[in-house]
Motif scaffolding. Structure first.
Motif, PDB file in Angstrom:
ATOM      1  N   THR A  52       0.858  -1.191   0.000  1.00  0.00           N
ATOM      2  CA  THR A  52       0.000   0.000   0.000  1.00  0.00           C
ATOM      3  C   THR A  52       0.887   1.232   0.000  1.00  0.00           C
ATOM      4  O   THR A  52       1.866   1.313   0.753  1.00  0.00           O
ATOM      5  N   VAL A  53       0.554   2.193  -0.854  1.00  0.00           N
ATOM      6  CA  VAL A  53       1.393   3.378  -1.035  1.00  0.00           C
ATOM      7  C   VAL A  53       0.503   4.616  -0.952  1.00  0.00           C
ATOM      8  O   VAL A  53      -0.589   4.656  -1.523  1.00  0.00           O
ATOM      9  N   LEU A  54       0.984   5.640  -0.243  1.00  0.00           N
ATOM     10  CA  LEU A  54       0.318   6.935  -0.195  1.00  0.00           C
ATOM     11  C   LEU A  54       1.180   7.964  -0.903  1.00  0.00           C
ATOM     12  O   LEU A  54       2.347   8.157  -0.557  1.00  0.00           O
ATOM     13  N   ASP A  55       0.614   8.622  -1.914  1.00  0.00           N
ATOM     14  CA  ASP A  55       1.249   9.778  -2.554  1.00  0.00           C
ATOM     15  C   ASP A  55       0.479  10.995  -2.068  1.00  0.00           C
ATOM     16  O   ASP A  55      -0.630  11.268  -2.515  1.00  0.00           O
ATOM     17  N   LEU A  56       1.090  11.739  -1.141  1.00  0.00           N
ATOM     18  CA  LEU A  56       0.356  12.746  -0.380  1.00  0.00           C
ATOM     19  C   LEU A  56       0.080  14.019  -1.184  1.00  0.00           C
ATOM     20  O   LEU A  56      -0.933  14.673  -0.956  1.00  0.00           O
ATOM     21  N   CYS A  57       0.961  14.354  -2.099  1.00  0.00           N
ATOM     22  CA  CYS A  57       0.788  15.562  -2.941  1.00  0.00           C
ATOM     23  C   CYS A  57       0.952  15.116  -4.390  1.00  0.00           C
ATOM     24  O   CYS A  57       1.951  15.411  -5.039  1.00  0.00           O
ATOM     25  N   ALA A  58      -0.041  14.410  -4.902  1.00  0.00           N
ATOM     26  CA  ALA A  58       0.154  13.561  -6.071  1.00  0.00           C
ATOM     27  C   ALA A  58       0.008  14.257  -7.418  1.00  0.00           C
ATOM     28  O   ALA A  58       0.671  13.872  -8.384  1.00  0.00           O
ATOM     29  N   ALA A  59      -0.914  15.217  -7.524  1.00  0.00           N
ATOM     30  CA  ALA A  59      -1.252  15.754  -8.844  1.00  0.00           C
ATOM     31  C   ALA A  59      -0.067  16.529  -9.435  1.00  0.00           C
ATOM     32  O   ALA A  59       0.703  17.143  -8.682  1.00  0.00           O
ATOM     33  N   ILE A  66      -2.447   2.269  -4.532  1.00  0.00           N
ATOM     34  CA  ILE A  66      -1.898   3.609  -4.350  1.00  0.00           C
ATOM     35  C   ILE A  66      -3.040   4.554  -4.011  1.00  0.00           C
ATOM     36  O   ILE A  66      -4.033   4.623  -4.737  1.00  0.00           O
ATOM     37  N   THR A  67      -2.913   5.258  -2.904  1.00  0.00           N
ATOM     38  CA  THR A  67      -3.846   6.332  -2.570  1.00  0.00           C
ATOM     39  C   THR A  67      -3.176   7.644  -2.960  1.00  0.00           C
ATOM     40  O   THR A  67      -2.127   8.000  -2.422  1.00  0.00           O
ATOM     41  N   ALA A  68      -3.764   8.340  -3.929  1.00  0.00           N
ATOM     42  CA  ALA A  68      -3.173   9.573  -4.469  1.00  0.00           C
ATOM     43  C   ALA A  68      -4.039  10.757  -4.069  1.00  0.00           C
ATOM     44  O   ALA A  68      -5.213  10.825  -4.449  1.00  0.00           O
ATOM     45  N   LEU A  69      -3.474  11.688  -3.305  1.00  0.00           N
ATOM     46  CA  LEU A  69      -4.229  12.824  -2.777  1.00  0.00           C
ATOM     47  C   LEU A  69      -3.638  14.146  -3.263  1.00  0.00           C
ATOM     48  O   LEU A  69      -2.443  14.253  -3.513  1.00  0.00           O
ATOM     49  N   CYS A  94      -4.472   0.813 -10.357  1.00  0.00           N
ATOM     50  CA  CYS A  94      -4.307   0.494  -8.934  1.00  0.00           C
ATOM     51  C   CYS A  94      -4.365   1.743  -8.057  1.00  0.00           C
ATOM     52  O   CYS A  94      -3.898   1.724  -6.921  1.00  0.00           O
ATOM     53  N   VAL A  95      -4.935   2.843  -8.572  1.00  0.00           N
ATOM     54  CA  VAL A  95      -4.902   4.124  -7.862  1.00  0.00           C
ATOM     55  C   VAL A  95      -6.288   4.524  -7.387  1.00  0.00           C
ATOM     56  O   VAL A  95      -7.262   4.470  -8.138  1.00  0.00           O
ATOM     57  N   LYS A  96      -6.357   4.921  -6.121  1.00  0.00           N
ATOM     58  CA  LYS A  96      -7.549   5.522  -5.546  1.00  0.00           C
ATOM     59  C   LYS A  96      -7.249   7.009  -5.347  1.00  0.00           C
ATOM     60  O   LYS A  96      -6.333   7.368  -4.620  1.00  0.00           O
ATOM     61  N   PHE A 106       0.408   2.992   5.846  1.00  0.00           N
ATOM     62  CA  PHE A 106       0.880   2.575   4.535  1.00  0.00           C
ATOM     63  C   PHE A 106       2.285   2.006   4.625  1.00  0.00           C
ATOM     64  O   PHE A 106       3.099   2.422   5.445  1.00  0.00           O
ATOM     65  N   ASP A 107       2.556   1.065   3.715  1.00  0.00           N
ATOM     66  CA  ASP A 107       3.919   0.517   3.626  1.00  0.00           C
ATOM     67  C   ASP A 107       4.902   1.574   3.151  1.00  0.00           C
ATOM     68  O   ASP A 107       6.042   1.622   3.613  1.00  0.00           O
ATOM     69  N   CYS A 108       4.463   2.390   2.206  1.00  0.00           N
ATOM     70  CA  CYS A 108       5.320   3.443   1.632  1.00  0.00           C
ATOM     71  C   CYS A 108       4.534   4.743   1.548  1.00  0.00           C
ATOM     72  O   CYS A 108       3.362   4.730   1.152  1.00  0.00           O
ATOM     73  N   VAL A 109       5.174   5.845   1.895  1.00  0.00           N
ATOM     74  CA  VAL A 109       4.539   7.158   1.803  1.00  0.00           C
ATOM     75  C   VAL A 109       5.498   8.107   1.096  1.00  0.00           C
ATOM     76  O   VAL A 109       6.678   8.196   1.445  1.00  0.00           O
ATOM     77  N   LEU A 110       4.966   8.812   0.099  1.00  0.00           N
ATOM     78  CA  LEU A 110       5.731   9.836  -0.604  1.00  0.00           C
ATOM     79  C   LEU A 110       5.129  11.195  -0.301  1.00  0.00           C
ATOM     80  O   LEU A 110       3.939  11.424  -0.535  1.00  0.00           O
ATOM     81  N   ALA A 111       5.966  12.101   0.223  1.00  0.00           N
ATOM     82  CA  ALA A 111       5.552  13.489   0.471  1.00  0.00           C
ATOM     83  C   ALA A 111       6.382  14.387  -0.445  1.00  0.00           C
ATOM     84  O   ALA A 111       7.455  14.871  -0.069  1.00  0.00           O
TER      85      ALA A 111
END
Length: 481
Positions: A309-316, A334-337, A358-360, A374-379
């Motif tokens: 599970t991956v979070l992309d916090l500032c994705a756009a 992937i949760t993309a916010l 695979c993106v929400k 999340f297993d991985c988080v990108l900020a």
């Protein structure tokens, strides 16, 4: 001052802060553009254009005036203008050249104008017409002198500056007569006052000179004044590099492979010559994404695995999200916010075009996610963008020293939020496209000192003069258990 410029450059300019943030580069075909060094100025030769390019100059002038009146980046204003106007590829290239050159070299052009007019304040339209004319005189070799004068006068009359048209005519003729002497003056200015001579703010030059020294700072300013190349990443979810290269050949795209230690082999290419990107079937079908090599660094350090599970916090608008999806082969979640709805629409469009399943996608707010780790988080946080200044044309004129403390506070807030969403022993990557230490390594050091359970595993800074890419920073952290 002499400059270390490559023998060839592209006139293509990405319309966003970094090429990762560009869903489409609305670019014209590059036509044999060369640079010659003439008394300290980089003058571009080989630009083939009809003398009667009044539409190009009209669009350039309208874009420049609107950018001065609004808070929107000049790249986005120009992109909208070009979407609604039919121009030849050569005229599109000239329009881009005029806009980007007048913005980058604004301070130097204004210095020339002030000297010639005894520092009299000009009507904003007249000032912009003078900038356009001077940029052509001092930077574009293939524009005939009579065309520069005639088109400057026509612009004035078209914009109802009838009373100033004779003045503009006289000023243009004067600069043409004195061009050789003025080139020498500019060369001396670049030695004596580099910030003015290289058209950067004094405060920014002073900060960089204190950090890196004069010679490196001057080279960085010269780098910022170069039009950036266009790079693309192969989308391996839908194609393979060799297949895409053959397809590009059929589409009239001339490419060169680019290799960096943080990118997979054969994954990155520089587009040297190409039709408008959005006209390519290979683009519309999602076979590649426009992306500077530096933007791959953060995802490489994050190193997500299939099933995680991956979070992309500032994705756009989704360049790093798309690369994460490719890394996990669409197998995982992937949760993309992002906070900006317009940019989220670009993210949705890009995910659809690139075959990402695979993106929400969701909109960020101040409420915490519901008990999710999340297993991985990108900020990949908002930043000053000083590492991508050559792509952000008017960034140097919009930045102010007081903004950095506000940015750092917001960045630290986002880092804390990202940390709260990371599993114990999970991987957290903080990244920017800034080259300022207070947004990068100093901020990470502060976070580690305030949160002793977190450990810095690795950090990497890309400086344009050393990496030959856009500037970037990424730090990999994990929480001890």
């Amino acid at each position: 001052m002499g400059s270390n410029f490559p023998s060839k450059i592209s006139r293509l300019n990405s319309p966003c802060s970094c090429s990762d943030c560009s869903p489409v580069v609305l670019a014209s075909l590059v036509i044999g553009s060369f640079i010659s060094i003439t008394l300290g100025l980089r003058r571009k030769t080989g630009h083939i254009t009809d003398v009667k390019c009044s539409k190009s100059r009209q669009i350039a002038l309208r874009t420049l005036l609107r950018s001065q009146e609004s808070r929107y980046a000049v790249e986005s204003i120009l992109a909208r203008e070009l979407r609604t106007t039919i121009l030849s590829e050569a005229d599109t290239g000239l329009t881009r050249e005029l806009v980007s050159g007048c913005v980058r070299w604004r301070r130097l052009l204004d210095w020339l104008i002030a000297r010639a007019t005894n520092r009299r304040e000009q009507n904003p339209i007249v000032q912009e017409i003078l900038r356009l004319g001077l940029y052509q005189i001092f930077f574009l070799n293939r524009i005939p002198e009579h065309a520069i004068v005639d088109e400057s006068v026509r612009l004035a009359k078209t914009w109802r500056c009838y009373a100033q048209s004779a003045f503009i005519n006289a000023i243009m003729h004067r600069f043409l007569r004195e061009r050789t002497k003025l080139n020498r003056d500019i060369s001396e200015l670049q030695e004596a006052r580099p910030a003015l001579g290289q058209s950067h703010p004094d405060w920014l030059f002073d900060a960089w000179e204190e950090r890196w020294g004069r010679e490196k700072t001057v080279r960085l300013m010269e780098w910022n004044n170069q039009p950036p190349p266009t790079y693309v990443r192969v989308n391996r979810l839908l194609t393979e590099p060799q297949r895409l290269v053959r397809r590009w050949q059929d589409e009239g795209v001339d490419t060169t492979p680019i290799n960096h230690e943080w990118a997979e082999p054969d994954n990155l290419y520089r587009l040297r010559r190409h039709p408008p990107i959005e006209s390519l079937a290979s683009f519309r079908e999602g076979c590649f994404y426009v992306q500077d090599p530096s933007t791959l660094l953060a995802v490489s350090m994050l190193n997500p695995q299939q099933g995680q599970t991956v979070l992309d916090l500032c994705a756009a608008p989704g360049g790093k999200t798309a690369l994460i999806a490719e890394k996990i082969n669409n197998r995982g979640l992937i949760t993309a916010l992002d906070r900006n709805e317009t940019r989220l629409n670009l993210l949705r469009d890009n995910c659809s075009r690139l075959g990402i399943t695979c993106v929400k996608i969701g909109k960020t707010d101040d409420r915490p996610l519901t008990k999710v780790n999340f297993d991985c988080v990108l900020a990949d946080v908002p930043c000053s963008n000083t590492g991508v200044m050559r792509r952000r044309l008017d960034l140097r004129w919009r930045l102010a020293p007081r903004e950095f403390s506000l940015l750092v506070n917001e960045q630290l807030k986002l880092l804390y939020r990202a940390a709260n969403y990371t599993k114990p022993e999970g991987r957290l990557v903080y990244s920017t496209c800034s080259i300022e230490p207070d947004e990068n390594e100093w901020l990470i050091k502060r976070f580690i000192n305030e949160n002793t359970e977190w450990e810095l595993i690795n950090e990497h800074t890309l400086h344009p003069l050393e990496s030959h890419t856009d500037g970037a920073y990424a730090a990999l952290l994990t929480r001890r258990t």
